[in-house]
Structures are given as structure tokens and as C-alpha cells.
Motif scaffolding. Structure first.
Motif, PDB file in Angstrom:
ATOM      1  N   ASP A 106      -9.902 -49.127  35.596  1.00  0.00           N
ATOM      2  CA  ASP A 106      -9.659 -48.241  34.451  1.00  0.00           C
ATOM      3  C   ASP A 106     -10.889 -47.398  34.112  1.00  0.00           C
ATOM      4  OD1 ASP A 106      -7.086 -49.097  34.225  1.00  0.00           O
ATOM      5  OD2 ASP A 106      -7.480 -50.574  32.655  1.00  0.00           O
ATOM      6  N   LEU A 107     -12.071 -47.897  34.463  1.00  0.00           N
ATOM      7  CA  LEU A 107     -13.315 -47.176  34.178  1.00  0.00           C
ATOM      8  C   LEU A 107     -13.354 -45.830  34.903  1.00  0.00           C
ATOM      9  CD1 LEU A 107     -15.960 -47.710  32.576  1.00  0.00           C
ATOM     10  CD2 LEU A 107     -16.981 -48.501  34.721  1.00  0.00           C
ATOM     11  N   LYS A 108     -12.640 -45.722  36.018  1.00  0.00           N
ATOM     12  CA  LYS A 108     -12.600 -44.449  36.757  1.00  0.00           C
ATOM     13  C   LYS A 108     -11.923 -43.351  35.934  1.00  0.00           C
ATOM     14  CE  LYS A 108     -10.631 -45.268  40.770  1.00  0.00           C
ATOM     15  NZ  LYS A 108     -10.013 -46.596  40.764  1.00  0.00           N
ATOM     16  N   GLU A 109     -11.044 -43.750  34.995  1.00  0.00           N
ATOM     17  CA  GLU A 109     -10.286 -42.763  34.223  1.00  0.00           C
ATOM     18  C   GLU A 109     -10.802 -42.565  32.797  1.00  0.00           C
ATOM     19  OE1 GLU A 109      -6.038 -42.727  34.581  1.00  0.00           O
ATOM     20  OE2 GLU A 109      -6.106 -43.934  36.397  1.00  0.00           O
ATOM     21  N   GLY A 110     -11.353 -43.622  32.211  1.00  0.00           N
ATOM     22  CA  GLY A 110     -11.806 -43.477  30.831  1.00  0.00           C
ATOM     23  C   GLY A 110     -12.538 -44.714  30.356  1.00  0.00           C
ATOM     24  N   VAL A 111     -12.774 -44.802  29.032  1.00  0.00           N
ATOM     25  CA  VAL A 111     -13.539 -45.917  28.483  1.00  0.00           C
ATOM     26  C   VAL A 111     -12.980 -46.295  27.112  1.00  0.00           C
ATOM     27  CG1 VAL A 111     -15.276 -44.461  27.347  1.00  0.00           C
ATOM     28  CG2 VAL A 111     -15.910 -46.759  28.097  1.00  0.00           C
ATOM     29  N   CYS A 112     -13.120 -47.557  26.769  1.00  0.00           N
ATOM     30  CA  CYS A 112     -12.682 -48.040  25.460  1.00  0.00           C
ATOM     31  C   CYS A 112     -13.844 -47.888  24.475  1.00  0.00           C
ATOM     32  CB  CYS A 112     -12.243 -49.500  25.555  1.00  0.00           C
ATOM     33  SG  CYS A 112     -11.531 -50.129  24.028  1.00  0.00           S
ATOM     34  N   LYS A 143     -10.046 -40.739  27.723  1.00  0.00           N
ATOM     35  CA  LYS A 143     -10.379 -40.325  29.086  1.00  0.00           C
ATOM     36  C   LYS A 143     -11.731 -39.617  29.050  1.00  0.00           C
ATOM     37  CE  LYS A 143      -5.777 -40.224  30.975  1.00  0.00           C
ATOM     38  NZ  LYS A 143      -4.784 -39.495  31.745  1.00  0.00           N
ATOM     39  N   TRP A 144     -12.382 -39.554  30.220  1.00  0.00           N
ATOM     40  CA  TRP A 144     -13.752 -39.022  30.269  1.00  0.00           C
ATOM     41  C   TRP A 144     -13.819 -37.576  29.760  1.00  0.00           C
ATOM     42  CZ3 TRP A 144     -17.327 -42.426  30.347  1.00  0.00           C
ATOM     43  CH2 TRP A 144     -17.167 -43.630  31.055  1.00  0.00           C
ATOM     44  N   ALA A 145     -12.823 -36.761  30.140  1.00  0.00           N
ATOM     45  CA  ALA A 145     -12.844 -35.345  29.736  1.00  0.00           C
ATOM     46  C   ALA A 145     -12.727 -35.215  28.221  1.00  0.00           C
ATOM     47  CB  ALA A 145     -11.706 -34.598  30.423  1.00  0.00           C
ATOM     48  N   GLU A 146     -11.857 -36.031  27.632  1.00  0.00           N
ATOM     49  CA  GLU A 146     -11.668 -36.000  26.180  1.00  0.00           C
ATOM     50  C   GLU A 146     -12.954 -36.431  25.470  1.00  0.00           C
ATOM     51  OE1 GLU A 146      -8.577 -37.832  22.833  1.00  0.00           O
ATOM     52  OE2 GLU A 146      -8.407 -38.435  24.936  1.00  0.00           O
ATOM     53  N   LEU A 147     -13.633 -37.424  26.048  1.00  0.00           N
ATOM     54  CA  LEU A 147     -14.867 -37.933  25.452  1.00  0.00           C
ATOM     55  C   LEU A 147     -15.983 -36.890  25.524  1.00  0.00           C
ATOM     56  CD1 LEU A 147     -16.080 -40.614  24.246  1.00  0.00           C
ATOM     57  CD2 LEU A 147     -16.867 -41.126  26.560  1.00  0.00           C
ATOM     58  N   MET A 148     -16.015 -36.145  26.649  1.00  0.00           N
ATOM     59  CA  MET A 148     -17.107 -35.192  26.865  1.00  0.00           C
ATOM     60  C   MET A 148     -16.846 -33.830  26.222  1.00  0.00           C
ATOM     61  SD  MET A 148     -17.999 -35.962  30.833  1.00  0.00           S
ATOM     62  CE  MET A 148     -18.723 -37.510  31.363  1.00  0.00           C
ATOM     63  N   THR A 149     -15.603 -33.382  26.272  1.00  0.00           N
ATOM     64  CA  THR A 149     -15.313 -32.015  25.805  1.00  0.00           C
ATOM     65  C   THR A 149     -14.502 -31.985  24.515  1.00  0.00           C
ATOM     66  OG1 THR A 149     -13.247 -31.865  27.067  1.00  0.00           O
ATOM     67  CG2 THR A 149     -15.268 -31.214  28.205  1.00  0.00           C
ATOM     68  N   SER A 152      -8.062 -32.960  25.711  1.00  0.00           N
ATOM     69  CA  SER A 152      -7.395 -33.847  26.676  1.00  0.00           C
ATOM     70  C   SER A 152      -6.357 -33.109  27.511  1.00  0.00           C
ATOM     71  CB  SER A 152      -6.719 -35.015  25.947  1.00  0.00           C
ATOM     72  OG  SER A 152      -5.791 -34.524  24.998  1.00  0.00           O
ATOM     73  N   GLU A 153      -5.951 -31.910  27.092  1.00  0.00           N
ATOM     74  CA  GLU A 153      -4.931 -31.149  27.826  1.00  0.00           C
ATOM     75  C   GLU A 153      -5.560 -29.910  28.449  1.00  0.00           C
ATOM     76  OE1 GLU A 153      -1.949 -32.415  28.126  1.00  0.00           O
ATOM     77  OE2 GLU A 153      -2.409 -34.065  26.765  1.00  0.00           O
ATOM     78  N   GLY A 154      -4.884 -29.389  29.510  1.00  0.00           N
ATOM     79  CA  GLY A 154      -5.338 -28.145  30.138  1.00  0.00           C
ATOM     80  C   GLY A 154      -6.015 -28.379  31.472  1.00  0.00           C
ATOM     81  N   ALA A 155      -6.283 -27.262  32.155  1.00  0.00           N
ATOM     82  CA  ALA A 155      -6.833 -27.327  33.517  1.00  0.00           C
ATOM     83  C   ALA A 155      -8.263 -27.859  33.526  1.00  0.00           C
ATOM     84  CB  ALA A 155      -6.801 -25.939  34.157  1.00  0.00           C
ATOM     85  N   GLY A 156      -9.073 -27.457  32.545  1.00  0.00           N
ATOM     86  CA  GLY A 156     -10.483 -27.877  32.507  1.00  0.00           C
ATOM     87  C   GLY A 156     -10.629 -29.385  32.423  1.00  0.00           C
ATOM     88  N   PRO A 157     -10.030 -30.032  31.410  1.00  0.00           N
ATOM     89  CA  PRO A 157     -10.112 -31.497  31.324  1.00  0.00           C
ATOM     90  C   PRO A 157      -9.527 -32.206  32.549  1.00  0.00           C
ATOM     91  CG  PRO A 157      -9.391 -30.575  29.237  1.00  0.00           C
ATOM     92  CD  PRO A 157      -9.419 -29.443  30.210  1.00  0.00           C
ATOM     93  N   TYR A 158      -8.427 -31.643  33.105  1.00  0.00           N
ATOM     94  CA  TYR A 158      -7.815 -32.257  34.291  1.00  0.00           C
ATOM     95  C   TYR A 158      -8.795 -32.273  35.459  1.00  0.00           C
ATOM     96  CZ  TYR A 158      -4.614 -33.068  38.205  1.00  0.00           C
ATOM     97  OH  TYR A 158      -4.012 -33.577  39.320  1.00  0.00           O
ATOM     98  N   LEU A 159      -9.441 -31.118  35.698  1.00  0.00           N
ATOM     99  CA  LEU A 159     -10.399 -31.024  36.809  1.00  0.00           C
ATOM    100  C   LEU A 159     -11.621 -31.912  36.577  1.00  0.00           C
ATOM    101  CD1 LEU A 159     -10.221 -27.191  37.552  1.00  0.00           C
ATOM    102  CD2 LEU A 159      -9.404 -29.044  39.018  1.00  0.00           C
ATOM    103  N   LEU A 160     -12.061 -32.004  35.319  1.00  0.00           N
ATOM    104  CA  LEU A 160     -13.204 -32.869  35.017  1.00  0.00           C
ATOM    105  C   LEU A 160     -12.852 -34.342  35.268  1.00  0.00           C
ATOM    106  CD1 LEU A 160     -16.086 -33.160  33.985  1.00  0.00           C
ATOM    107  CD2 LEU A 160     -15.204 -33.168  31.645  1.00  0.00           C
TER     108      LEU A 160
END
Length: 769
Positions: A106-112, A143-149, A152-160
């Protein structure tokens, strides 16, 4: 004789040898006599004889005093103590591995955010804001993208997320392969081919050592978490056997007897499967059917006990969080019907064909790895395969998740509360039925989307598993094989279900599937497909069926599982008898004499024995005319591992057989402890010293290390009988005689080479590579 084959004679009891007191410094045994060198085969007869002597001595001493009686009782109970320790340690390690794999996957996708050591599921368990419909989404898990940016939706977070998924996968696999390469090269692979070879009597020092245990446990977590197409079930058998070997060293009964040690390792293999699948009975049957070479009734009971303790320990840890021992618990509400045996058998055919295809392709790739530059860069290979796997796996939700989760979803029945895409059926608004008896319904768009995603996942899993199995990281084959079968089975199950719904008036459905009934369970087809593919690759039958019903709790579906397992074995055997483990044993050139191989050729012992016609004569010792210098020169100039002892070179009458290692140690010890032993001292193996002049140096009596009853056959014994003797008695060598006169020797490797030659294979491939 063969330099690579360990040739050994048994060390019989003193009474049997009739050892006297005259200058026999070996009355007291000295260290290392009767032990084996690395990459040699043990002598089962000799180990059995030594254990019988040891037991007889303990029994006779137990009558002398209370203390000796207590010692004899402790000796009798030591086997059960070892089993208890193996069960406790292997169960604990399996629980820790399961928990760590869940978290790191699960760490590959996000963090608690509330507790970083929680997996996705554990994180959302503790949340009070999780709704039933969005049970996998909770504010604490990001998810990592949501945590960083913050998005959670859109091409940018998906690619990250895509990029970080690949990065984590590469990091885990790089750590795994680096640790294996630097600290424990034996920690790679599944371990089952080597364990089968070790249990047949071969010595591979360090393969079951402490470092291997530690590194295999750590790297197994990393390898599985990296998302590669491999499982942890096969390596857990290796881990459990390492635990068994570790505890053997605590008891001299097992540490000093290689035969007894292998009884413990057989039981440890059962404990390994017990914790891998939560299947204690299946584990015992797996050890009996698949890995063990010698499996007495006593070992069966102890295996059962070790598997029980291991399963109980794992259940106490509760790594799956569902208070169940099994990995894929299912509960189907519909019985199976006779007409469904046809698709079940077709899945069996698919499993057999996939098994054969996988074995041929994987062995070809592994052979290429051994013979080309690819084998010199194991780290690069692992990184490359991980990169390709991660890049191709992420876009497909069925390959992105862990393989165990995928199988679990494929096995599931579609109840009213299921939110999976596979359960996106079009409901009848007028339906008013109990929750657990939902009738067959037309597939919705989610099901059709899931079907093509599963078809792509099937092709991906088939291809990537071929290149993954055999890399220099811990890699099991059970789960990837089951995934291939489960995907194929679910696709077939949905197809049959939709046919039954839309064409219930067809003659094949008419008798058992009326409109509005719940006729077909696609999850059952996934379960049958998984069993078929696993059977096709490993050629397991009885243990496979028991493992599958223990794994799923689907006791009433034994007949479909049996039909698929037997069909897959028949189909796969039609193209070649070897399963994946036997094929890897052959590829690595291990001296493994498979009890299932048939030898039907009409050759004789004289055709196989050495020396051959143009070979130099057999290296032998005489009973009372060889000097210490002669023996040392023979040992120095040859690399044979044992020597026949004859009356004289003229008569060639056989007296016995002496092991090279025992001979070397005996002479070395004699020079240190016995006065007067020099190079010109006569070595004699008779009861009485030979007649010599007073001026001659002190003779050296070595009768006690002589095996006076080596196994012999005549030169006209059929090889079919010789092969049978080697298999059933676990011999390392037998001597060939005619009327008591020594003619030659046949070693285990001579037998293997001859069998390879008879099957038009390269006889020189039978060596430890």
C-alpha cells in the motif's frame, strides 16, 4: 569413480566390525568422522545404522540410573520439542511477513496520516468518517499526489502517482536483489527445488543457514511488495526449513545425523505450507506428495503437529484482520450442477496447457540466463523486469493491486453488498429476495469493462511470470499461477452465467437453470481455474485439492476441484512428466533420483560400472600391505571420495569400503596422537596385525572406519534393479563383483548419467552447476 560424487561407506557399530584393542586408537571416535563434505550425497543406510546404534546405547544406559532414564526420556521428546519450536517460529515469521507485505504494498500508492505504519485497510478501519459505499476512501489515507499537491483528480496527480508507484517498486526490488547478492546468494528463488534435492540426501551447506533465513525473510517482503509477479508461498517453505535446520543444531540427535535431520526438514516443509496458505492438512500432504524423499509414519505425525502449531501461531497473530486463518475465504450460496463439469474440465485442459507452456518457456529463459551475459548482471535484470512490470501494471486496476487481493476479488461471489466492478449487474427493480440468493442478472457496463481489463491482465500475467520466476530474488510460483487460472476461470464463469441467463431454454441449461434462479457462480470457476493452473505447473493433485478447499473453505466443491486438478495433470503429463520443480532440478544439474521416473531399458550393471574398457584400473587399498605413504599418495593423486579394500591386488577379493574423508582424518589423527606412526608404517584393516620384523615401524590399524558390508551387485544385475535399489535405499554407491571378486563401482551420478543417456540427453549435465 566420480570426483563430483561423494562416495561413502557406513560406519557400523564396533561389535559388527569386531574391533580389537591392539593399537586401535579409534576405539574412541574422534571429531568429524562420518560427516560429509559440501555438495556430496549422504548415505542413508549408514545414517540409519548410526541412529540405531545411538538408540540402543541410550536404551541400555537408561537402566543404569535415574539420571540416564531422564536423559533417555528427554531424547525421546526432543523430536516433539523441535516441532513445537519450528511451528512457533515459522508461524511468527509468516505473520510478520504478511503484515509487512500489506503495509509496503500500500505504501507504493499512499500513506496513512494518522499512523504511517497502517496499511490502507487498517487506516480506514480506524476512521469514523468512512461510508459503506466508499469504504476504501477515508480522510486519513491519502495518495502521494494528494499529499504533495493537494489534488486527487486529473492528469497531473495521476502521472505523479504513476511515477511514484514505479519509483517505490524499483527501490524495493533493488534492495531485495542487493541484499541477496551481498549477504545470502542462496536466498534467491523459490527454494523448493533445492529443498527437494536436500531432502533426497544432497548436502548444500549454507542453504538452510541463519543468514539465509534472515535475508530471505527480509527480501521476501521487499520482492512481493515491489509488485513483481511472484508469491511468498514457495519461499515460506524455504524459510520454515531454515527454522528446522536452526533448531536441529540444538539437539545432537539431529545435528550429528543427516538422515534424522531430513525427517525434521520434511516436517518443517509441512509447517511452511501450513502458514503460507493457512492449510495445515494440505501442508502435510504437500510435504508427503511433493518434497519429501523419505517420509516414515513418525514424520507424518510430527509434520501434523508442526503444521498445527504453525497454523495456531499465525491465527493468533491474525495478519488478515478477519479472524480467519485462510487467505481467500469464500461463501457460495449455490450448489454446482453436473453440466458444469464440462467447463470445469475445459479449465483443467487450459491449466495443463498453461503449465506446459510456462515450464518450457521459463526453463528456456533460465537456460539463456545461465549461458549468456544476462546471468552476469542479476541486479540489472531485476531492475529491468520490475520497471517493465510497474509501467504495464499501474494503468490496469487488476494488475496494480497485489496478486493476493486480485485472487480474493476473483473468488468472491457477487452479493448485494459488493461494490466491485465485477459485480456491476443490472438489477431487476421488482426483485424482492433474500440478500444471499440473488438471481442471475444481465451484465452491466462495469462487468464488460472488467472483462477486457481481465483479458489484458491475463496476457500480462502469463508473459511477465515467465521472465520473473528464477531471478535472483525470493520468488514463489503458487500465487502467480493461481492468478492466471483465477482470471481465466472468472472470464469463463461470467460467459457461462450470461449464456445461462440469455439462453436458459437451451437444452444444456433447461434441466437445471430456470429463469430467475441463481444458477452459475463465476467465483467458483475462478477457484477451479486457479487449482487447474497450479496443478499444471507443479503436477500436484491430492495436496492441491486439499490446499484449495482449506484455502477457501469451499468443502462442497471438492469434486470440481478434483476434476480440474486431474485433467490439468493428464494434459500437462502428455507433453512431459516433469513439473516446474523437477525441471529446475534438471536445469541446475542436482543429483536427484526421482522416484516417479521409470527406467525400462534392458542394460546391465556391467554396462554402467567404472572403470570402463579403456579407463585406468580401479583405485583400491589392500587389507595389510599398503603403507601410510601409499594411502596419502592415493588421496593426493585422486579426487575419488572412497576406496574399496581388497585382500590383494592379485586376488581382488572384496573386504569392504572406506570413505576418503574418514581415511584422511584417521591418518591425521594417528600422526598426532599415536607414537611411531610414520610414512612407512603399514596400514592394515584386518583384525590382527600382519607379521612384520621388529625393525619395522609401528603399524596403523584402521579397521574401525572400514565398512565391512558395502552394498554389492553382480555384473549381470539388470540396471532396472540397480536403479530401484538406489532409489529405495538411498545409496551413494554400490560395488560390482563376480564370485566375490571386485570388478568396478557404480555411483549415484553414474546412474543419473546413464538414465540421461538412455533418454538422449546430455549425460554431462548431471553435476552440481
Amino acid at each position: 569413480m566420480d570426483s563430483a560424487e561423494g562416495i561413502s561407506g557406513a560406519t557400523p557399530s564396533e561389535e559388527m566390525n569386531g574391533a580389537g584393542n591392539l593399537m586401535d586408537f579409534l576405539d574412541e571416535p574422534f571429531p568429524d568422522v562420518g560427516t560429509y563434505e559440501d555438495f556430496h550425497t549422504i548415505d542413508w543406510l549408514r545414517e540409519k545404522s548410526r541412529d540405531t546404534d545411538r538408540h540402543r546405547k541410550i536404551t541400555s544406559k537408561s537402566k543404569e540410573s535415574i539420571w540416564e532414564l531422564i536423559k533417555s526420556l528427554l531424547d525421546a521428546w526432543s523430536g516433539w520439542v523441535v516441532m513445537l519450536l519450528i511451528g512457533l517460529l515459522s508461524g511468527t515469521l509468516a505473520g510478520v511477513i504478511d503484515l509487512a507485505v500489506d503495509w509496503m504494498t500500500d505504501l507504493k500508492e499512499g500513506v496513512c496520516l494518522s499512523a504511517f505504519w497502517y496499511s490502507h485497510e487498517q487506516c480506514c478501519w480506524t476512521s469514523n468518517e468512512t461510508t459503506f459505499d466508499d469504504r476504501d476512501k477515508c480522510p486519513q489515507w491519502q495518495k502521494w499526489a494528494e499529499l504533495m499537491t493537494g489534488h486527487s483528480e486529473g492528469a497531473g496527480p495521476y502521472l505523479l502517482n504513476y511515477f511514484l508507484y514505479i519509483l517505490w517498486a524499483l527501490l524495493f526490488s533493488f534492495l531485495a536483489v542487493s541484499l541477496v547478492r551481498v549477504f545470502a546468494p542462496y536466498a534467491c528463488g523459490s527454494g523448493i527445488p533445492e529443498i527437494k534435492t536436500i531432502l533426497s540426501g544432497f548436502i548444500i551447506r549454507g542453504y538452510l543457514g541463519k543468514w539465509t533465513l534472515l535475508i530471505k525473510t527480509v527480501t521476501l517482503v521487499l520482492a512481493v511488495s515491489s509488485g513483481l509477479s511472484l508469491g511468498k508461498e514457495g519461499p515460506l517453505v524455504h524459510v520454515a526449513c531454515c527454522c528446522g535446520n536452526l533448531f536441529c543444531s540444538l539437539f545432537s540427535k539431529y545435528s550429528k545425523n543427516e538422515g534424522k535431520r531430513r525427517e525434521v526438514l520434511s516436517a518443517a516443509a509441512a509447517a511452511g505450507v501450513s502458514v503460507a496458505f493457512g492449510a495445515p492438512i494440505g501442508g502435510v500432504l504437500f510435504s508427503l506428495e511433493e518434497v519429501s524423499y523419505y517420509f516414515p509414519l513418525k514424520t507424518l505425525w510430527r509434520s501434523f503437529f508442526a503444521a498445527l502449531v504453525a497454523a495456531f501461531t499465525l491465527r493468533s497473530i491474525n495478519p488478515f484482520g478477519n479472524s480467519r486463518l485462510v487467505l481467500f475465504y469464500v461463501e457460495y450460496h449455490t450448489p454446482w450442477y453436473m453440466a458444469e463439469l464440462v467447463p470445469f474440465i475445459l479449465l483443467g485442459v487450459f491449466g495443463g496447457l498453461w503449465g506446459r507452456l510456462f515450464i518450457r518457456a521459463n526453463i528456456a529463459w533460465c537456460r539463456r540466463r545461465k549461458t549468456t551475459l544476462l546471468g552476469k548482471y542479476p541486479v540489472l535484470e531485476v531492475i529491468a523486469v520490475t520497471g517493465i512490470t510497474a509501467v504495464l501494471a499501474f494503468p490496469n486496476p487488476y494488475t496494480r493491486r497485489s496478486t493476493s487481493e486480485l485472487i480474493s476479488e476473483l473468488f468472491n461471489d457477487c452479493g448485494a453488498l459488493e461494490s466491485s466492478q465485477l459485480c456491476d449487474y443490472i438489477n431487476n427493480p421488482n426483485m424482492s429476495r433474500p440478500v444471499d440468493d440473488i438471481p442471475d442478472r444481465p451484465a452491466g457496463p462495469g462487468v464488460y469493462t472488467a472483462l477486457w481489463q481481465l483479458a489484458l491482465a491475463l496476457v500480462f500475467k502469463i508473459l511477465i511470470t515467465i521472465f520473473t520466476f528464477g531471478m535472483k530474488i525470493p520468488s514463489g510460483l503458487f500465487i502467480p499461477s493461481m492468478a492466471v487460472g483465477a482470471i481465466a476461470g472468472r472470464i469463463v464463469g461470467i460467459a457461462v452465467e450470461q449464456m445461462a441467463y440469455h439462453h436458459h431454454d437451451w437444452i444444456i441449461f433447461k434441466s437445471w437453470c430456470r429463469p430467475g434462479a441463481d444458477c452459475v457462480t463465476p467465483g467458483l470457476y475462478a477457484m477451479v481455474g486457479a487449482a487447474a493452473c497450479l496443478g499444471g505447473v507443479t503436477r500436484m493433485t491430492v495436496s492441491l485439492v486439499v490446499i484449495m478447499f482449506e484455502l477457501t473453505g469451499g468443502l462442497e466443491y471438492i469434486v470440481p476441484l478434483m476434476a480440474a486438478a486431474v485433467t490439468s495433470k493428464w494434459v500437462a503429463d502428455a507433453f512431459g512428466k516433469e513439473g516446474i520443480y523437477e525441471s529446475h532440478i534438471q536445469l541446475n544439474g542436482y543429483p536427484y533420483l526421482d522416484v516417479r521416473d521409470e527406467f525400462t531399458h534392458r542394460t546391465l550393471a556391467t554396462d554402467v560400472m567404472r572403470p570402463r574398457r579403456n579407463d585406468p584400473p580401479l583405485a583400491v587399498l589392500t587389507q595389510d600391505t599398503t603403507t601410510v605413504e601409499d594411502v596419502e599418495t592415493l588421496i593426493k593423486d585422486t579426487d575419488y571420495n572412497g576406496f574399496p579394500v581388497v585382500v590383494s591386488r592379485e586376488s581382488e577379493r572384496l573386504i569392504g569400503f572406506v570413505q576418503r574423508r574418514d581415511l584422511t582424518l584417521a591418518i591425521k589423527n594417528a600422526r598426532q596422537k599415536q607414537d611411531g606412526v610414520v610414512s612407512s608404517s603399514v596400514v592394515y584393516f584386518t583384525e590382527d596385525a600382519p607379521q612384520m620384523q621388529a625393525s619395522n615401524p609401528q603399524p596403523l590399524k584402521l579397521r574401525r572406519i572400514l565398512n565391512l558390508s558395502p552394498f554389492t551387485v553382480t555384473d549381470h544385475t539388470p540396471m532396472e534393479t540397480v536403479v530401484d535399489i538406489f532409489r529405495k535405499l538411498g545409496l551413494r554407491q554400490c560395488l560390482v563383483t563376480r564370485s566375490g571378486r571386485l570388478l568396478g563401482i557404480i555411483t549415484k551420478k553414474d546412474v543419473l548419467r546413464h538414465m540421461a543417456q538412455m533418454m538422449n540427453q546430455d549425460p554431462e549435465s548431471i553435476m552440481f552447476n
